[in-house]
Design a protein around this motif. Structure first.
Motif, PDB file in Angstrom:
ATOM      1  N   THR A   1      -3.370  -8.797  -4.177  1.00 40.39           N
ATOM      2  CA  THR A   1      -3.821 -10.082  -4.714  1.00 40.39           C
ATOM      3  C   THR A   1      -5.045 -10.600  -3.964  1.00 40.39           C
ATOM      4  OG1 THR A   1      -1.549 -10.610  -5.339  1.00 40.39           O
ATOM      5  CG2 THR A   1      -3.106 -12.447  -5.211  1.00 40.39           C
ATOM      6  N   GLN A   2      -5.012 -10.482  -2.646  1.00 36.60           N
ATOM      7  CA  GLN A   2      -6.160 -10.926  -1.857  1.00 36.60           C
ATOM      8  C   GLN A   2      -7.418 -10.139  -2.208  1.00 36.60           C
ATOM      9  OE1 GLN A   2      -4.870 -10.540   2.179  1.00 36.60           O
ATOM     10  NE2 GLN A   2      -3.722 -12.462   2.192  1.00 36.60           N
ATOM     11  N   HIS A   3      -7.261  -8.834  -2.367  1.00 36.94           N
ATOM     12  CA  HIS A   3      -8.428  -8.020  -2.710  1.00 36.94           C
ATOM     13  C   HIS A   3      -8.977  -8.373  -4.087  1.00 36.94           C
ATOM     14  CE1 HIS A   3     -11.077  -4.719  -3.487  1.00 36.94           C
ATOM     15  NE2 HIS A   3     -10.319  -4.297  -4.478  1.00 36.94           N
ATOM     16  N   GLU A   4      -8.079  -8.541  -5.062  1.00 40.91           N
ATOM     17  CA  GLU A   4      -8.543  -8.886  -6.413  1.00 40.91           C
ATOM     18  C   GLU A   4      -9.242 -10.237  -6.414  1.00 40.91           C
ATOM     19  OE1 GLU A   4      -5.036  -8.658  -8.762  1.00 40.91           O
ATOM     20  OE2 GLU A   4      -5.158  -6.469  -9.023  1.00 40.91           O
ATOM     21  N   ARG A   5      -8.712 -11.179  -5.632  1.00 42.36           N
ATOM     22  CA  ARG A   5      -9.355 -12.490  -5.558  1.00 42.36           C
ATOM     23  C   ARG A   5     -10.746 -12.374  -4.944  1.00 42.36           C
ATOM     24  NH1 ARG A   5      -5.317 -14.707  -3.559  1.00 42.36           N
ATOM     25  NH2 ARG A   5      -5.852 -14.720  -1.334  1.00 42.36           N
ATOM     26  N   HIS A   6     -10.863 -11.557  -3.875  1.00 42.38           N
ATOM     27  CA  HIS A   6     -12.178 -11.351  -3.250  1.00 42.38           C
ATOM     28  C   HIS A   6     -13.130 -10.643  -4.207  1.00 42.38           C
ATOM     29  CE1 HIS A   6     -15.093 -10.360  -0.104  1.00 42.38           C
ATOM     30  NE2 HIS A   6     -15.116  -9.136  -0.611  1.00 42.38           N
ATOM     31  N   GLU A   7     -12.619  -9.641  -4.922  1.00 45.25           N
ATOM     32  CA  GLU A   7     -13.466  -8.879  -5.849  1.00 45.25           C
ATOM     33  C   GLU A   7     -13.951  -9.756  -6.984  1.00 45.25           C
ATOM     34  OE1 GLU A   7     -11.553  -5.802  -8.151  1.00 45.25           O
ATOM     35  OE2 GLU A   7     -13.237  -4.444  -7.761  1.00 45.25           O
ATOM     36  N   ASN A   8     -13.073 -10.634  -7.489  1.00 44.06           N
ATOM     37  CA  ASN A   8     -13.473 -11.522  -8.589  1.00 44.06           C
ATOM     38  C   ASN A   8     -14.594 -12.464  -8.158  1.00 44.06           C
ATOM     39  OD1 ASN A   8     -11.627 -10.398 -10.327  1.00 44.06           O
ATOM     40  ND2 ASN A   8     -10.019 -11.897  -9.891  1.00 44.06           N
ATOM     41  N   SER A   9     -14.477 -12.999  -6.947  1.00 44.46           N
ATOM     42  CA  SER A   9     -15.530 -13.901  -6.477  1.00 44.46           C
ATOM     43  C   SER A   9     -16.853 -13.167  -6.304  1.00 44.46           C
ATOM     44  CB  SER A   9     -15.113 -14.543  -5.152  1.00 44.46           C
ATOM     45  OG  SER A   9     -14.961 -13.552  -4.146  1.00 44.46           O
ATOM     46  N   GLN A  10     -16.800 -11.910  -5.838  1.00 50.80           N
ATOM     47  CA  GLN A  10     -18.026 -11.134  -5.690  1.00 50.80           C
ATOM     48  C   GLN A  10     -18.633 -10.820  -7.050  1.00 50.80           C
ATOM     49  OE1 GLN A  10     -19.715 -10.396  -3.087  1.00 50.80           O
ATOM     50  NE2 GLN A  10     -18.312 -11.180  -1.537  1.00 50.80           N
ATOM     51  N   LEU A  11     -17.787 -10.461  -8.004  1.00 49.03           N
ATOM     52  CA  LEU A  11     -18.296 -10.139  -9.344  1.00 49.03           C
ATOM     53  C   LEU A  11     -18.927 -11.364 -10.000  1.00 49.03           C
ATOM     54  CD1 LEU A  11     -15.464  -7.805 -10.692  1.00 49.03           C
ATOM     55  CD2 LEU A  11     -17.767  -7.158  -9.989  1.00 49.03           C
ATOM     56  N   ARG A  12     -18.325 -12.514  -9.791  1.00 44.37           N
ATOM     57  CA  ARG A  12     -18.930 -13.732 -10.352  1.00 44.37           C
ATOM     58  C   ARG A  12     -20.305 -13.983  -9.746  1.00 44.37           C
ATOM     59  NH1 ARG A  12     -13.522 -15.796 -10.167  1.00 44.37           N
ATOM     60  NH2 ARG A  12     -13.934 -16.667  -8.085  1.00 44.37           N
ATOM     61  N   ALA A  13     -20.410 -13.794  -8.424  1.00 42.73           N
ATOM     62  CA  ALA A  13     -21.703 -14.001  -7.768  1.00 42.73           C
ATOM     63  C   ALA A  13     -22.738 -12.989  -8.244  1.00 42.73           C
ATOM     64  CB  ALA A  13     -21.525 -13.914  -6.249  1.00 42.73           C
ATOM     65  N   ASP A  14     -22.312 -11.718  -8.375  1.00 37.60           N
ATOM     66  CA  ASP A  14     -23.241 -10.686  -8.841  1.00 37.60           C
ATOM     67  C   ASP A  14     -23.661 -10.926 -10.283  1.00 37.60           C
ATOM     68  OD1 ASP A  14     -23.000  -9.529  -6.389  1.00 37.60           O
ATOM     69  OD2 ASP A  14     -21.492  -8.066  -7.008  1.00 37.60           O
ATOM     70  N   ASN A  15     -22.709 -11.370 -11.087  1.00 34.23           N
ATOM     71  CA  ASN A  15     -23.020 -11.642 -12.486  1.00 34.23           C
ATOM     72  C   ASN A  15     -24.051 -12.758 -12.596  1.00 34.23           C
ATOM     73  OD1 ASN A  15     -22.714 -11.373 -15.309  1.00 34.23           O
ATOM     74  ND2 ASN A  15     -21.291 -13.100 -15.343  1.00 34.23           N
ATOM     75  N   GLU A  16     -23.891 -13.785 -11.770  1.00 35.20           N
ATOM     76  CA  GLU A  16     -24.843 -14.894 -11.793  1.00 35.20           C
ATOM     77  C   GLU A  16     -26.228 -14.430 -11.340  1.00 35.20           C
ATOM     78  OE1 GLU A  16     -26.267 -18.563 -12.563  1.00 35.20           O
ATOM     79  OE2 GLU A  16     -24.254 -17.802 -13.007  1.00 35.20           O
ATOM     80  N   LYS A  17     -26.248 -13.556 -10.339  1.00 37.79           N
ATOM     81  CA  LYS A  17     -27.528 -13.038  -9.859  1.00 37.79           C
ATOM     82  C   LYS A  17     -28.230 -12.202 -10.922  1.00 37.79           C
ATOM     83  CE  LYS A  17     -29.574 -10.156  -6.259  1.00 37.79           C
ATOM     84  NZ  LYS A  17     -29.327  -9.324  -5.067  1.00 37.79           N
ATOM     85  N   LEU A  18     -27.460 -11.333 -11.611  1.00 36.27           N
ATOM     86  CA  LEU A  18     -28.044 -10.510 -12.669  1.00 36.27           C
ATOM     87  C   LEU A  18     -28.541 -11.364 -13.834  1.00 36.27           C
ATOM     88  CD1 LEU A  18     -25.499  -7.539 -12.718  1.00 36.27           C
ATOM     89  CD2 LEU A  18     -27.838  -7.506 -11.872  1.00 36.27           C
ATOM     90  N   ARG A  19     -27.797 -12.419 -14.143  1.00 36.65           N
ATOM     91  CA  ARG A  19     -28.235 -13.297 -15.237  1.00 36.65           C
ATOM     92  C   ARG A  19     -29.563 -13.963 -14.874  1.00 36.65           C
ATOM     93  NH1 ARG A  19     -24.239 -16.360 -15.222  1.00 36.65           N
ATOM     94  NH2 ARG A  19     -22.975 -15.287 -16.780  1.00 36.65           N
ATOM     95  N   THR A  20     -29.681 -14.399 -13.616  1.00 33.77           N
ATOM     96  CA  THR A  20     -30.926 -15.032 -13.177  1.00 33.77           C
ATOM     97  C   THR A  20     -32.090 -14.045 -13.220  1.00 33.77           C
ATOM     98  OG1 THR A  20     -29.658 -16.487 -11.719  1.00 33.77           O
ATOM     99  CG2 THR A  20     -32.015 -16.283 -11.286  1.00 33.77           C
ATOM    100  N   GLU A  21     -31.860 -12.821 -12.744  1.00 29.15           N
ATOM    101  CA  GLU A  21     -32.921 -11.815 -12.759  1.00 29.15           C
ATOM    102  C   GLU A  21     -33.312 -11.458 -14.192  1.00 29.15           C
ATOM    103  OE1 GLU A  21     -31.730  -8.473 -10.508  1.00 29.15           O
ATOM    104  OE2 GLU A  21     -31.924  -9.468  -8.559  1.00 29.15           O
ATOM    105  N   ASN A  22     -32.320 -11.375 -15.080  1.00 31.60           N
ATOM    106  CA  ASN A  22     -32.603 -11.045 -16.479  1.00 31.60           C
ATOM    107  C   ASN A  22     -33.489 -12.098 -17.122  1.00 31.60           C
ATOM    108  OD1 ASN A  22     -32.411  -9.555 -18.856  1.00 31.60           O
ATOM    109  ND2 ASN A  22     -30.596 -10.674 -19.544  1.00 31.60           N
ATOM    110  N   MET A  23     -33.187 -13.362 -16.857  1.00 30.38           N
ATOM    111  CA  MET A  23     -34.019 -14.439 -17.412  1.00 30.38           C
ATOM    112  C   MET A  23     -35.435 -14.371 -16.851  1.00 30.38           C
ATOM    113  SD  MET A  23     -31.280 -17.605 -17.322  1.00 30.38           S
ATOM    114  CE  MET A  23     -32.528 -18.742 -17.903  1.00 30.38           C
ATOM    115  N   ARG A  24     -35.539 -14.035 -15.554  1.00 29.09           N
ATOM    116  CA  ARG A  24     -36.873 -13.945 -14.942  1.00 29.09           C
ATOM    117  C   ARG A  24     -37.682 -12.806 -15.545  1.00 29.09           C
ATOM    118  NH1 ARG A  24     -38.074 -11.475 -10.088  1.00 29.09           N
ATOM    119  NH2 ARG A  24     -35.855 -11.349  -9.607  1.00 29.09           N
ATOM    120  N   TYR A  25     -37.015 -11.649 -15.782  1.00 31.09           N
ATOM    121  CA  TYR A  25     -37.716 -10.524 -16.389  1.00 31.09           C
ATOM    122  C   TYR A  25     -38.150 -10.842 -17.826  1.00 31.09           C
ATOM    123  CZ  TYR A  25     -36.176  -7.660 -12.475  1.00 31.09           C
ATOM    124  OH  TYR A  25     -35.970  -7.146 -11.233  1.00 31.09           O
ATOM    125  N   LYS A  26     -37.278 -11.506 -18.571  1.00 31.45           N
ATOM    126  CA  LYS A  26     -37.635 -11.874 -19.950  1.00 31.45           C
ATOM    127  C   LYS A  26     -38.833 -12.814 -19.981  1.00 31.45           C
ATOM    128  CE  LYS A  26     -33.137 -11.265 -22.203  1.00 31.45           C
ATOM    129  NZ  LYS A  26     -32.036 -11.939 -22.920  1.00 31.45           N
TER     130      LYS A  26
END
Length: 756
Positions: A143-168
C-alpha cells in the motif's frame, strides 16, 4: 452532521461491517477495549481528519497488534444476529517481538512453515499470529509503495502535460525561414525527418529508463553530492571476502521519473537529459562494436590483437561524442575471454566503485562515484546510471596517469546478456586542457554453464601520450598498457584469486603453517591490502598524499614522503618511498621467476643480509604456479638478531607480472594465521612491476624467450623515523636512494649473467 456533535459509543457498531470492521478497512478505532466504557462520548471529528493522518494512525496501530482478531472473529458469520457480539480482544506485541519480526521481514518477507514455527517459538506467539503479522506487513508495504507511485505518476503526468503545451505553442509559432509562413511537415528534408525519428526513438528509451526508476521497489537510490572531477579523493578499497552484494548503509529515497533527470543537481538543466541520451547511444555503440567483425575490426600482423578501422567507425557511428580533438591520438582494442565467475557477480563488481577499484587496483589508481541517477530495478543493476570520475595508471612513474569523467550505464538485454558501458562527459563540460577522452568503452557479459561467463571487452579512447617516456612508448602504443587486453587479463586473474578466497576447503596445493580456513582467508586479505598499497604508491598518480622531494640526487628515481599518524595499517612515523623504472634485455617471465624465487632472494635483497630464506606457507591463487601468496622466514646469519617474516604475493598474466612483499611482525602474523583481523597489521610494501617492452612477436607469448626485453619498476617504502613530527634529514633520502640503486645493480648483474 456538524463537526462538533458528540454521539454515544454504543451507536458506533451500527457504522461497522461484519466482525466489527469498518467498511473502509481496518480502522484506528478499536472495540472491546477494557478501558473503553460503552457510554463514553466520542467526537465525530474523523470527517475532518486527513487521509495521511488516518493512514499514519493505521500504520502505527499495525505494528503493535496481532492477528488475533483473525483467529477469534473467524466464525462471526455463524453467530446469532440477535445475540450481542462479543467484545474483541487484541493482543499487543511487545517491542522486542516487533523488532525481531521487522528484522526477519527485511531478510525474508515470505517465511515458510518451518521458519514461522521457529519464530513463534522464539517470540512465544502462535504460528498463525506470526503468519497474519507477515501477511499484514506485506499488505502495508504494498500500500505504501502504491501510494508513493501514484503521487509520482501524478507529478510526472503534470510535467508531461506542461511540456506538451509548451511544444504545441512553439510549433504553432514556428515559421518557415524562406517565406515566413507556417511550417509544414511535408516540407521537411529527408535529413530532418530522419533526425526527428531518431529523436523520438531516443526519447522512448529515456521514458523506459524513467519508468524503471518510477516503478523501482526494493533498492534505494543513493544521492551523492556532485563534486568537481578535479577534487582528489581516496575511496575505501577493502573488499570483503565473498561479498559482492549491496553495500550496507546505502540509504536514500526512491526516485521517480522526474527525479531521474533532476538528480544531476550540480549541472545546468539542459545537460540532464543529454547525459541520459548520451548513455543510451553509447550502449548501442558498444553492443555493435563488440559484435561486429570485419571491416570494422581487422586482425593485426601477429593476429593476437584487432585493429579498429577508423574510417569504417566514423561511417557506422557518425554521431558519437563529436570529432577527435586536435592533438589527441586514437586508441582502440577488443578482447574476449571466459572467466570463472557468474555474470551477476561480475556486474556487481563493475557497478560498485569500491569493488571495481579493488579488483582493478593495478589499472585504477582513483575512482569516485559523483552521482547515482538510478540504481536499477528488481534488486539488480538493470538500468543503473552513475556519473563517475577515475584515474587510470601504469605501475611506473614514467607514464602519466589518465583522468576520465564519464557516465556508466548498465543494461540487461533480452537474450540474458549484460552490458556495462562508459562514455566520457567531457563534451558536456568543456575543459581547456583535455588529455584523455573515452569513447563508448566497456564489456558484454554472457552467462555460461558452471558459473563461468564470457566477457567481450572494448576500450576506445582519444589521448595525448606525448609525455610518455620513450622506453614505454611501444608498450602504450600496443594497447597492453591501457587497452582491453590488460583489463581482461586482470579480470581473469582476479576471478581466479577470488575463487581461491571463497574456497570452502584448503586446497591440496597449500602447504605450511596454515591449518584453518579462517587463517587462510585472513592471510589472503592481508596480501590483498599489501598489493593495493603498493600499486597506489608506485605510479605517477596525483591522487595520493605523497610529496615529491626536490634534490633527491638522482633524476631517474622518484623519492616521496608521507607522515603516517593513527593509521592502523601502517607503522607511525615518516615513510619514504622511492621508485624507478628501467629497461633490461631479459624476457619478463625470466625476470619474474628470478625475483619471486626464495632461493635467489639473497642475491638482490639487501635487507635479508645474506640470510637463508625458508618458505613457511604457500597459498595458490590460480592456474599459473606464479600466482600465489607465500610467507617467508629470513634466518639471520647473526645469532644476536631475530629472524624476520616476509609476506609476499606474486602474480602474472599475459600483460605483466608483480612481485610484492612486506616485512611483518611475528606476533601479528600469528594472529592472522589463527583467523584474526588483518586490518591492524602494519605494512610497508615494496616490490617489482615487470612489463613487456612491447607487443609479443608472432607465435610467441609474452614472457617467453624471444619477445624482447622487460620494463622493470622497483619501488621501496622505508620507515625512516618513528616520530611523525620529526624533521626529515637529507641523510635519510640519500640512504633510500643508495638502497634502490644498489638493488637495481644487483638485479641487473644477476639476471644478465644468467641470461648470458
Amino acid at each position: 452532521m456538524p463537526a462538533g456533535i458528540m454521539i454515544p459509543a454504543r451507536h458506533v457498531p451500527s457504522m461497522m461491517g461484519r466482525n466489527g470492521k469498518g467498511f473502509g478497512g481496518t480502522s484506528g478505532l478499536t472495540l472491546g477495549q477494557p478501558n473503553m466504557m460503552e457510554d463514553q462520548q466520542l467526537p465525530l471529528e474523523m470527517s475532518q481528519t486527513s487521509e495521511t493522518e488516518i493512514v499514519k494512525l493505521r500504520d502505527e496501530d499495525f505494528d503493535s497488534k496481532s492477528g488475533s482478531e483473525n483467529l477469534e472473529g473467524a466464525s462471526g458469520d455463524d453467530q446469532d444476529p440477535n445475540q450481542r457480539p462479543k467484545k474483541k480482544r487484541y493482543h499487543r506485541h511487545t517491542q522486542n517481538q516487533i523488532q525481531k519480526m521487522e528484522s526477519f521481514f527485511k531478510e525474508c518477507p515470505h517465511p515458510d512453515d518451518k521458519q514461522r514455527k521457529e519464530l513463534s517459538r522464539e517470540l512465544e506467539l502462535e504460528p498463525l499470529q506470526v503468519k497474519f503479522w507477515f501477511q499484514n506487513k506485506r499488505t502495508q508495504m504494498k500500500t505504501q509503495h502504491e501510494r508513493h507511485e501514484n503521487s509520482q505518476l501524478r507529478a510526472d503526468n503534470e510535467k508531461l502535460r506542461t511540456e506538451n503545451m509548451r511544444y504545441k505553442e512553439a510549433l504553432s509559432n514556428a515559421s518557415c525561414p524562406n517565406c515566413g509562413g507556417p511550417t509544414a511537415l511535408g516540407e521537411m528534408s529527408f535529413d530532418e525527418q530522419h533526425l526527428r525519428i531518431e529523436n523520438a526513438r531516443l526519447r522512448e528509451e529515456i521514458d523506459r529508463i524513467s519508468g524503471i526508476a518510477a516503478k523501482y521497489v526494493g533498492k534505494p537510490m543513493v544521492p551523492y553530492p556532485l563534486l568537481p572531477p578535479s577534487v582528489p579523493s581516496r575511496s575505501s578499497l577493502e573488499l570483503a571476502v565473498g561479498n559482492f552484494g549491496v553495500q550496507p548503509g546505502m540509504g536514500g529515497e526512491m526516485y521517480g521519473a522526474g527525479d531521474l533527470l533532476r538528480s544531476i543537481s550540480g549541472q545546468p538543466e539542459i545537460e540532464k537529459p543529454m547525459v541520459i541520451e548520451l548513455a543510451v547511444a553509447a550502449m548501442e555503440e558498444l553492443i555493435r562494436m563488440a559484435q561486429i567483425g570485419e571491416p570494422l575490426w581487422l586482425p593485426g600482423l601477429d593476429h593476437s590483437i584487432e585493429i579498429l578501422t577508423e574510417d569504417e567507425y566514423v561511417r557506422m557511428f557518425p554521431r558519437g561524442i563529436g570529432p577527435k580533438p586536435l592533438g589527441l591520438k586514437s586508441e582502440a582494442s577488443r578482447e574476449t575471454a571466459v572467466v570463472i565467475m557468474n555474470h551477476i557477480n561480475l556486474v556487481e563488481i563493475l557497478m560498485d566503485v569500491n569493488h571495481w577499484s579493488t579488483v582493478f587496483s593495478g589499472i585504477v589508481s582513483r575512482a569516485l562515484t559523483l552521482e547515482v541517477l538510478s540504481t536499477g530495478v528488481a534488486g539488480n543493476y538493470n538500468g543503473a546510471l552513475q556519473v563517475m570520475t577515475a584515474e587510470f595508471h601504469v605501475p611506473s612513474p614514467l607514464v602519466p596517469t589518465r583522468e576520465s569523467y564519464f557516465v556508466r550505464y548498465c543494461k540487461q538485454h533480452s537474450d540474458g546478456t549484460w552490458a556495462v558501458v562508459d562514455v566520457s562527459l567531457d563534451s558536456l563540460r568543456p575543459s581547456p586542457v583535455l588529455k584523455c577522452r573515452r569513447r563508448p568503452s566497456g564489456c558484454l557479459i554472457q552467462e555460461m554453464p558452471n558459473g563461468y561467463s564470457k566477457v567481450t571487452w572494448v576500450e576506445h579512447a582519444e589521448v595525448d601520450d606525448r609525455a610518455v617516456n620513450t622506453i614505454y612508448k611501444s608498450l602504450v602504443n600496443s594497447g597492453l598498457a591501457f587497452g582491453a587486453k590488460r583489463w581482461v587479463a586482470t579480470l581473469d586473474r582476479q576471478c581466479e584469486r577470488l575463487a581461491s578466497v571463497m574456497a570452502t576447503n584448503i586446497p591440496a596445493g597449500d602447504v605450511g603453517v596454515i591449518t584453518s580456513q579462517e587463517g587462510r582467508r585472513s592471510m589472503l586479505k592481508l596480501a590483498e591490502r599489501m598489493v593495493i598499497s603498493f600499486c597506489a604508491g608506485v605510479s605517477a598518480s596525483t591522487a595520493h598524499t605523497w610529496t615529491t622531494l626536490s634534490g633527491s640526487g638522482a633524476e631517474d628515481v622518484r623519492v616521496m614522503t608521507r607522515k603516517s599518524i593513527d593509521d592502523p595499517g601502517r607503522p607511525p612515523g615518516i615513510v619514504l618511498s622511492a621508485a624507478t623504472s628501467f629497461w633490461i634485455p631479459v624476457p619478463p617471465k625470466r625476470v619474474f621467476d628470478f625475483l619471486r624465487d626464495e632461493n635467489s632472494r639473497n642475491e638482490w635483497d639487501i635487507l635479508s643480509n645474506g640470510g637463508a630464506v625458508q618458505q613457511m606457507a604457500h597459498i595458490a591463487n590460480g592456474r599459473d604456479p606464479g600466482n600465489c601468496v607465500t610467507l617467508l622466514r629470513v634466518n639471520s646469519v647473526n645469532s644476536n638478531q631475530s629472524n624476520m617474516l616476509i609476506l609476499q604475493e606474486s602474480c602474472t598474466d599475459s600483460t605483466g607480472c608483480y612481485v610484492i612483499y612486506a616485512p611483518v611482525d611475528i606476533s601479528a602474523m600469528n594472529v592472522v594465521l589463527n583467523g584474526g583481523d588483518p586490518d591492524y597489521v602494519a605494512l610497508l610494501p615494496s616490490g617489482f612491476a615487470i612489463l613487456p617492452d612491447g607487443p609479443p612477436m608472432h607465435g610467441i607469448g609474452i614472457g617467453e624467450v624471444g619477445t624482447g626485453g622487460s620494463l622493470l619498476t622497483v619501488a621501496f617504502q622505508i620507515l625512516v623515523d618513528s616520530i611523525p613530527t620529526a624533521k626529515l634529514s637529507l641523510g635519510s633520502v640519500a640512504t633510500v636512494n643508495s638502497l634502490i640503486a644498489c638493488t637495481v645493480d644487483r638485479i641487473k648483474a644477476a639476471i644478465t649473467c644468467d641470461n648470458a
